[in-house]
Write a protein that holds these residues in place. Sequence first.
Motif, PDB file in Angstrom:
ATOM      1  N   PRO A  75       0.847  -1.254   0.102  1.00  0.00           N
ATOM      2  CA  PRO A  75       0.172   0.010  -0.057  1.00  0.00           C
ATOM      3  C   PRO A  75       0.776   1.350  -0.055  1.00  0.00           C
ATOM      4  CG  PRO A  75       0.271  -0.982   2.207  1.00  0.00           C
ATOM      5  CD  PRO A  75       0.652  -1.852   1.117  1.00  0.00           C
ATOM      6  N   ALA A  76       1.396   1.699  -1.123  1.00  0.00           N
ATOM      7  CA  ALA A  76       2.515   2.765  -1.212  1.00  0.00           C
ATOM      8  C   ALA A  76       1.734   4.008  -1.463  1.00  0.00           C
ATOM      9  CB  ALA A  76       3.433   2.238  -2.449  1.00  0.00           C
ATOM     10  N   TYR A  77       0.389   4.139  -1.920  1.00  0.00           N
ATOM     11  CA  TYR A  77      -0.202   5.512  -2.229  1.00  0.00           C
ATOM     12  C   TYR A  77      -1.189   5.994  -1.569  1.00  0.00           C
ATOM     13  CZ  TYR A  77       2.116   4.004  -6.652  1.00  0.00           C
ATOM     14  OH  TYR A  77       3.006   3.588  -7.616  1.00  0.00           O
ATOM     15  N   GLY A  84      -2.166   6.356  11.238  1.00  0.00           N
ATOM     16  CA  GLY A  84      -3.249   7.387  11.511  1.00  0.00           C
ATOM     17  C   GLY A  84      -4.471   7.138  11.220  1.00  0.00           C
ATOM     18  N   GLY A  85      -4.766   6.090  10.332  1.00  0.00           N
ATOM     19  CA  GLY A  85      -5.933   5.526   9.866  1.00  0.00           C
ATOM     20  C   GLY A  85      -6.265   6.009   8.504  1.00  0.00           C
ATOM     21  N   HIS A  86      -5.300   6.496   7.782  1.00  0.00           N
ATOM     22  CA  HIS A  86      -5.538   7.219   6.258  1.00  0.00           C
ATOM     23  C   HIS A  86      -5.442   5.760   5.524  1.00  0.00           C
ATOM     24  CE1 HIS A  86      -5.108  11.128   7.708  1.00  0.00           C
ATOM     25  NE2 HIS A  86      -4.196  11.006   8.386  1.00  0.00           N
ATOM     26  N   ARG A  87      -6.415   6.029   4.462  1.00  0.00           N
ATOM     27  CA  ARG A  87      -6.345   4.908   3.459  1.00  0.00           C
ATOM     28  C   ARG A  87      -5.130   4.969   2.752  1.00  0.00           C
ATOM     29  NH1 ARG A  87     -11.750   6.919   3.416  1.00  0.00           N
ATOM     30  NH2 ARG A  87     -13.156   5.097   3.568  1.00  0.00           N
ATOM     31  N   ARG A  88      -4.554   3.732   2.327  1.00  0.00           N
ATOM     32  CA  ARG A  88      -3.454   3.378   1.602  1.00  0.00           C
ATOM     33  C   ARG A  88      -3.700   2.501   0.427  1.00  0.00           C
ATOM     34  NH1 ARG A  88       0.782   6.982   2.185  1.00  0.00           N
ATOM     35  NH2 ARG A  88       1.835   5.495   1.352  1.00  0.00           N
ATOM     36  N   TYR A  89      -3.431   2.818  -0.738  1.00  0.00           N
ATOM     37  CA  TYR A  89      -3.619   2.130  -1.935  1.00  0.00           C
ATOM     38  C   TYR A  89      -2.256   1.185  -2.494  1.00  0.00           C
ATOM     39  CZ  TYR A  89      -8.030   4.420  -1.382  1.00  0.00           C
ATOM     40  OH  TYR A  89      -9.159   5.018  -1.109  1.00  0.00           O
ATOM     41  N   SER A  90      -2.470   0.210  -3.124  1.00  0.00           N
ATOM     42  CA  SER A  90      -1.584  -0.632  -3.734  1.00  0.00           C
ATOM     43  C   SER A  90      -1.570  -0.336  -5.327  1.00  0.00           C
ATOM     44  CB  SER A  90      -1.431  -2.198  -3.456  1.00  0.00           C
ATOM     45  OG  SER A  90      -2.985  -2.745  -4.178  1.00  0.00           O
ATOM     46  N   ARG A  91      -0.634  -0.777  -6.019  1.00  0.00           N
ATOM     47  CA  ARG A  91      -0.669  -0.693  -7.347  1.00  0.00           C
ATOM     48  C   ARG A  91      -1.857  -1.556  -8.144  1.00  0.00           C
ATOM     49  NH1 ARG A  91       5.399  -1.506  -8.865  1.00  0.00           N
ATOM     50  NH2 ARG A  91       4.593  -3.436  -8.837  1.00  0.00           N
ATOM     51  N   TYR A  92      -2.056  -2.622  -7.410  1.00  0.00           N
ATOM     52  CA  TYR A  92      -3.066  -3.597  -7.957  1.00  0.00           C
ATOM     53  C   TYR A  92      -4.565  -2.839  -7.698  1.00  0.00           C
ATOM     54  CZ  TYR A  92      -6.276  -7.402  -7.959  1.00  0.00           C
ATOM     55  OH  TYR A  92      -7.404  -8.353  -8.127  1.00  0.00           O
ATOM     56  N   GLN A  93      -4.507  -2.018  -6.717  1.00  0.00           N
ATOM     57  CA  GLN A  93      -5.883  -1.586  -6.319  1.00  0.00           C
ATOM     58  C   GLN A  93      -6.189  -0.480  -7.097  1.00  0.00           C
ATOM     59  OE1 GLN A  93      -5.074  -0.922  -2.099  1.00  0.00           O
ATOM     60  NE2 GLN A  93      -6.608  -2.454  -1.367  1.00  0.00           N
ATOM     61  N   LEU A  94      -4.989   0.183  -7.577  1.00  0.00           N
ATOM     62  CA  LEU A  94      -5.188   1.588  -8.546  1.00  0.00           C
ATOM     63  C   LEU A  94      -5.552   1.027  -9.814  1.00  0.00           C
ATOM     64  CD1 LEU A  94      -2.034   3.728  -7.487  1.00  0.00           C
ATOM     65  CD2 LEU A  94      -4.474   3.734  -6.732  1.00  0.00           C
ATOM     66  N   ARG A  95      -4.970  -0.199 -10.384  1.00  0.00           N
ATOM     67  CA  ARG A  95      -5.430  -0.905 -11.626  1.00  0.00           C
ATOM     68  C   ARG A  95      -7.169  -1.111 -11.645  1.00  0.00           C
ATOM     69  NH1 ARG A  95      -0.882  -3.815 -11.088  1.00  0.00           N
ATOM     70  NH2 ARG A  95      -1.873  -5.854 -11.176  1.00  0.00           N
ATOM     71  N   LEU A 152     -15.202  -3.135  -3.827  1.00  0.00           N
ATOM     72  CA  LEU A 152     -14.135  -3.458  -4.899  1.00  0.00           C
ATOM     73  C   LEU A 152     -12.999  -4.075  -4.466  1.00  0.00           C
ATOM     74  CD1 LEU A 152     -13.544  -4.137  -8.086  1.00  0.00           C
ATOM     75  CD2 LEU A 152     -13.019  -1.494  -8.122  1.00  0.00           C
ATOM     76  N   PHE A 153     -12.548  -3.089  -3.285  1.00  0.00           N
ATOM     77  CA  PHE A 153     -11.315  -3.577  -2.517  1.00  0.00           C
ATOM     78  C   PHE A 153     -11.527  -2.577  -1.373  1.00  0.00           C
ATOM     79  CE2 PHE A 153     -10.030  -0.348  -5.940  1.00  0.00           C
ATOM     80  CZ  PHE A 153      -9.782   0.850  -4.828  1.00  0.00           C
ATOM     81  N   VAL A 154     -10.695  -3.082  -0.365  1.00  0.00           N
ATOM     82  CA  VAL A 154     -10.522  -2.558   0.915  1.00  0.00           C
ATOM     83  C   VAL A 154      -9.188  -1.947   1.115  1.00  0.00           C
ATOM     84  CG1 VAL A 154     -10.844  -2.743   3.354  1.00  0.00           C
ATOM     85  CG2 VAL A 154     -12.430  -3.794   1.962  1.00  0.00           C
ATOM     86  N   PRO A 155      -9.125  -0.715   1.103  1.00  0.00           N
ATOM     87  CA  PRO A 155      -7.497  -0.219   1.264  1.00  0.00           C
ATOM     88  C   PRO A 155      -7.235  -0.396   2.737  1.00  0.00           C
ATOM     89  CG  PRO A 155      -8.883   1.640   1.373  1.00  0.00           C
ATOM     90  CD  PRO A 155      -9.851   0.397   0.839  1.00  0.00           C
ATOM     91  N   GLN A 156      -5.678  -0.617   2.903  1.00  0.00           N
ATOM     92  CA  GLN A 156      -4.992  -0.797   4.179  1.00  0.00           C
ATOM     93  C   GLN A 156      -5.049   0.454   4.783  1.00  0.00           C
ATOM     94  OE1 GLN A 156      -1.422  -2.769   4.337  1.00  0.00           O
ATOM     95  NE2 GLN A 156      -1.985  -4.288   2.877  1.00  0.00           N
ATOM     96  N   ARG A 170      -2.603  10.802  -3.376  1.00  0.00           N
ATOM     97  CA  ARG A 170      -1.745  10.633  -4.604  1.00  0.00           C
ATOM     98  C   ARG A 170      -2.642   9.553  -5.367  1.00  0.00           C
ATOM     99  NH1 ARG A 170       1.004  11.750  -8.214  1.00  0.00           N
ATOM    100  NH2 ARG A 170       2.928  10.509  -8.960  1.00  0.00           N
ATOM    101  N   ALA A 171      -3.093   8.575  -5.017  1.00  0.00           N
ATOM    102  CA  ALA A 171      -4.121   7.697  -5.877  1.00  0.00           C
ATOM    103  C   ALA A 171      -4.921   8.635  -6.602  1.00  0.00           C
ATOM    104  CB  ALA A 171      -4.705   6.477  -5.078  1.00  0.00           C
ATOM    105  N   ALA A 172      -5.621   9.341  -6.073  1.00  0.00           N
ATOM    106  CA  ALA A 172      -6.706  10.212  -6.846  1.00  0.00           C
ATOM    107  C   ALA A 172      -6.163  10.986  -7.843  1.00  0.00           C
ATOM    108  CB  ALA A 172      -7.530  11.186  -5.718  1.00  0.00           C
TER     109      ALA A 172
END
Length: 105
Positions: free
Chosen positions: A11-13, A45-56, A37-41, A17-19
């Motif tokens: 979960p790098a993004y 601090g509770g902020h959503r983090r997205y992986s490259r797979y989730q961005l695809r 569709l997916f559940v971001p990690q 940044r993802a948006a």
Amino acid sequence: MNDKLDDEDYPAYSMGRAAELLDVTPGFLRGLDTAKLFVPQRSPGGHRRYSRYQLRLAQRARDLIDQGTALEAACRIIILEDQLAEAQRINTQLQQRINQPNTQP
């Protein structure tokens, strides 16, 4: 560190940044989460983090929605496509095992 950068599930993004990368609003990404569709990690601090797979997946959803597909339907299509790809991968592996000559005595 490089292993994480190569891992498409890391979960790098951040949501912002993802948006930005997808040219969507943070609300769109939250909608994908709500539609399951997916559940971001989450960061510590509770902020959503997205992986490259989730961005695809999010990009695929955006493409379908831009073509007139409803959000819920787009998410269902993507989930089914993903399940089909996984089933095909497993089937290929099983076929390879069946077709290998048995080397046991």
